[in-house]
Design an enzyme around this catalytic site. Structure first.
Site, short mmCIF file in Angstrom:
data_model
loop_
_atom_site.label_atom_id
_atom_site.label_comp_id
_atom_site.label_asym_id
_atom_site.label_seq_id
_atom_site.Cartn_x
_atom_site.Cartn_y
_atom_site.Cartn_z
CB SER A 94 -0.90 0.03 1.24
OG SER A 94 -1.77 -1.07 1.23
CG HIS A 115 -1.09 0.36 -4.49
ND1 HIS A 115 -1.57 1.63 -4.35
CD2 HIS A 115 -1.70 -0.37 -3.51
CE1 HIS A 115 -2.43 1.67 -3.34
NE2 HIS A 115 -2.53 0.47 -2.82
CD GLU A 127 -1.20 4.14 -7.23
OE1 GLU A 127 -0.56 5.20 -7.22
OE2 GLU A 127 -1.76 3.67 -6.22
CG ASN A 166 -2.87 4.48 -0.34
OD1 ASN A 166 -4.06 4.69 -0.12
ND2 ASN A 166 -2.36 3.26 -0.35
N1 LIG Z 1 -6.48 -4.98 2.20
C1 LIG Z 1 -6.46 -3.90 1.42
O1 LIG Z 1 -7.44 -3.13 1.33
C2 LIG Z 1 -5.23 -3.62 0.58
C3 LIG Z 1 -5.31 -2.70 -0.48
C4 LIG Z 1 -4.16 -2.46 -1.26
C5 LIG Z 1 -2.97 -3.11 -0.96
N2 LIG Z 1 -2.94 -3.98 0.10
C6 LIG Z 1 -1.67 -4.61 0.43
O2 LIG Z 1 -1.73 -5.97 0.08
C7 LIG Z 1 -0.95 -6.74 0.99
C8 LIG Z 1 -1.83 -7.83 1.56
O3 LIG Z 1 -2.92 -7.26 2.23
P1 LIG Z 1 -4.14 -8.17 2.71
O4 LIG Z 1 -5.15 -7.23 3.28
O5 LIG Z 1 -4.55 -9.12 1.65
O6 LIG Z 1 -3.43 -8.97 3.90
P2 LIG Z 1 -3.91 -10.28 4.69
O7 LIG Z 1 -3.37 -10.14 6.08
O8 LIG Z 1 -5.38 -10.49 4.51
O9 LIG Z 1 -3.17 -11.46 3.94
C9 LIG Z 1 -1.80 -11.64 4.04
C10 LIG Z 1 -1.51 -13.13 3.86
O10 LIG Z 1 -0.09 -13.28 3.80
C11 LIG Z 1 0.25 -14.46 4.49
N3 LIG Z 1 1.66 -14.36 4.86
C12 LIG Z 1 2.20 -13.58 5.82
N4 LIG Z 1 3.55 -13.70 5.81
C13 LIG Z 1 3.85 -14.57 4.81
C14 LIG Z 1 5.08 -15.08 4.27
N5 LIG Z 1 6.26 -14.70 4.78
N6 LIG Z 1 5.02 -15.95 3.24
C15 LIG Z 1 3.83 -16.32 2.72
N7 LIG Z 1 2.64 -15.86 3.18
C16 LIG Z 1 2.65 -14.98 4.20
C17 LIG Z 1 -0.72 -14.51 5.67
O11 LIG Z 1 -0.84 -15.83 6.17
C18 LIG Z 1 -2.01 -14.00 5.02
O12 LIG Z 1 -2.79 -15.05 4.49
C19 LIG Z 1 -0.43 -5.75 2.04
O13 LIG Z 1 0.87 -5.36 1.71
C20 LIG Z 1 -1.39 -4.58 1.92
O14 LIG Z 1 -0.81 -3.35 2.32
C21 LIG Z 1 -4.03 -4.26 0.86
#
Ligand SMILES: NC(=O)c1ccc[n+]([C@@H]2O[C@H](COP(=O)([O-])OP(=O)(O)OC[C@H]3O[C@@H](n4cnc5c(N)ncnc54)[C@H](O)[C@@H]3O)[C@@H](O)[C@H]2O)c1
Length: 243
Positions: A94, A115, A127, A166
Site C-alpha cells: 500500500s 499497487h 499502480e 494513497n
Molecule cells: N487490504 C487492502 O485493502 C489492501 C489494499 C491495497 C494493498 N494492500 C496490500 O496488500 C498486501 C496484503 O494485504 P491483505 O489485506 O490481503 O493482507 P492479509 O493479512 O489479509 O493477507 C496476508 C496473507 O499473507 C500471508 N503471509 C504472511 N507472511 C507470509 C510469508 N512470509 N510468506 C507467505 N505468506 C505470508 C498470511 O498468512 C495471510 O494469508 C499488504 O501489503 C497490503 O498493504 C491491501
C-alpha cells in the site's frame, strides 16, 4: 487480496500457483481464485503449494501480497529472487518503498511495485511503481500483463511512499480528521460534505482537470487564501487513538 489477484490472473488464461505461510488458508484461497477463473471460457489452472520453491518454479510472473511489514516483505522477496533467474517479482504494497523491499534481492532490477486496490477485481487501477533499480523492460512487461488482464495500469515513475493514489487519499483524510479534531464540524458532517461535493465530482473529473475547469486563476487565489490554514501534520492525528 492475494487470492483475488490470483483469480484475475487465472481468469486471464495463465496457470497460477498460490502459496501462503499459513497452509490452512490455501484451500479457501484456491476456491475463491478458481471461482473467479471459471468466469472465463479459457481460464488457466489454479493450484497451491505449501513449498515456496515449488510454488515459484517455472514462473514468469510472481507476486507477493503478504502482510504490510517491511522486514517480512524484504525477506520473502530476497528468498524468491534466489529461486528464479528470469521471473518478474511484483510486490503488492500500500505504501512501503519498492526500493527498500528489493534491498536484499539478488536481482532488484526485476522487482516492481504493483499497487492493486481492494477489491482488485472491482477497482480498475493498478499502480505500477518503479523502484530505484527496476528495469524499464520489467515495467513495460508488467503494464502489458495487467492490460491483458483488463486492468488500467498506470506508471509511477518515482518511488515515493504511498505512490499516487494513497498520497492523494491520505491528504484528504488528514484534513477531514483535523477538521473533526479541531471542532470545526463533526465526523458525520465531514463525510456528508465530502460525499455530496467532491465525492460526486471526482469519479468524473480529477483534481487537475477540475482546477482547469474552474480556472487556474481562481485555483491560485483559493490556494493563496486556504493553504496556510490546512493541516500540515506529519504524524497521525492523536484523535485516531482516542476515539
Ligand atoms: N487490504 C487492502 O485493502 C489492501 C489494499 C491495497 C494493498 N494492500 C496490500 O496488500 C498486501 C496484503 O494485504 P491483505 O489485506 O490481503 O493482507 P492479509 O493479512 O489479509 O493477507 C496476508 C496473507 O499473507 C500471508 N503471509 C504472511 N507472511 C507470509 C510469508 N512470509 N510468506 C507467505 N505468506 C505470508 C498470511 O498468512 C495471510 O494469508 C499488504 O501489503 C497490503 O498493504 C491491501
Amino acid at each position: 487480496m492475494g487470492r483475488r489477484i490470483a483469480g484475475i490472473i487465472a481468469r486471464g488464461g495463465a496457470d497460477v500457483v498460490l502459496h501462503d505461510s499459513n497452509a490452512e488458508l490455501l484451500e479457501g484461497a484456491v476456491a475463491v481464485a478458481s471461482q473467479m477463473a471459471s468466469e472465463s471460457s479459457t481460464p488457466g489452472t489454479v493450484t497451491s503449494s505449501t513449498s515456496l520453491p515449488e510454488a515459484v518454479a517455472n514462473s514468469d510472473f510472481i507476486t507477493e501480497a503478504i502482510i504490510e511489514d517491511l522486514g517480512a516483505k524484504q525477506q520473502l522477496i530476497a528468498a524468491i529472487s534466489e529461486l528464479t533467474e528470469r521471473a518478474i517479482i511484483a510486490t503488492n504494497t500500500s505504501v512501503l518503498p519498492i526500493t527498500s523491499i528489493a534491498e536484499f534481492a539478488t536481482a532488484p532490477d526485476r522487482v516492481v511495485g504493483t499497487h492493486w486496490w481492494n477489491p482488485p477485481d472491482l477497482i480498475p487501477i493498478v499502480e505500477v511503481v518503479r523502484g530505484e533499480h527496476t528495469s524499464t523492460e520489467v515495467i513495460d512487461r508488467t503494464v502489458a500483463l495487467l492490460e491483458h488482464l483488463g486492468k488500467l495500469a498506470v506508471r509511477v515513475e518515482r518511488d515515493v511512499p504511498g505512490f499516487v493514489g494513497n498520497r492523494l487519499q491520505h491528504a484528504l483524510w488528514r484534513e477531514a480528521i483535523a477538521l473533526v479534531a479541531d471542532g470545526v464540524c463533526d465526523a458525520e458532517t465531514a463525510d456528508l460534505v465530502c460525499r455530496n461535493t467532491i465525492g460526486l465530482r471526482l469519479a468524473q473529473m480529477g483534481p487537475i482537470e477540475t482546477a482547469d475547469y474552474v480556472g487556474l486563476d481562481l485555483t491560485r487565489a483559493i490556494h493563496e487564501a486556504v493553504l496556510p490554514s490546512l493541516s500540515t501534520d506529519t504524524f497521525a492525528n492523536p484523535i485516531l487513538t482516542t476515539l
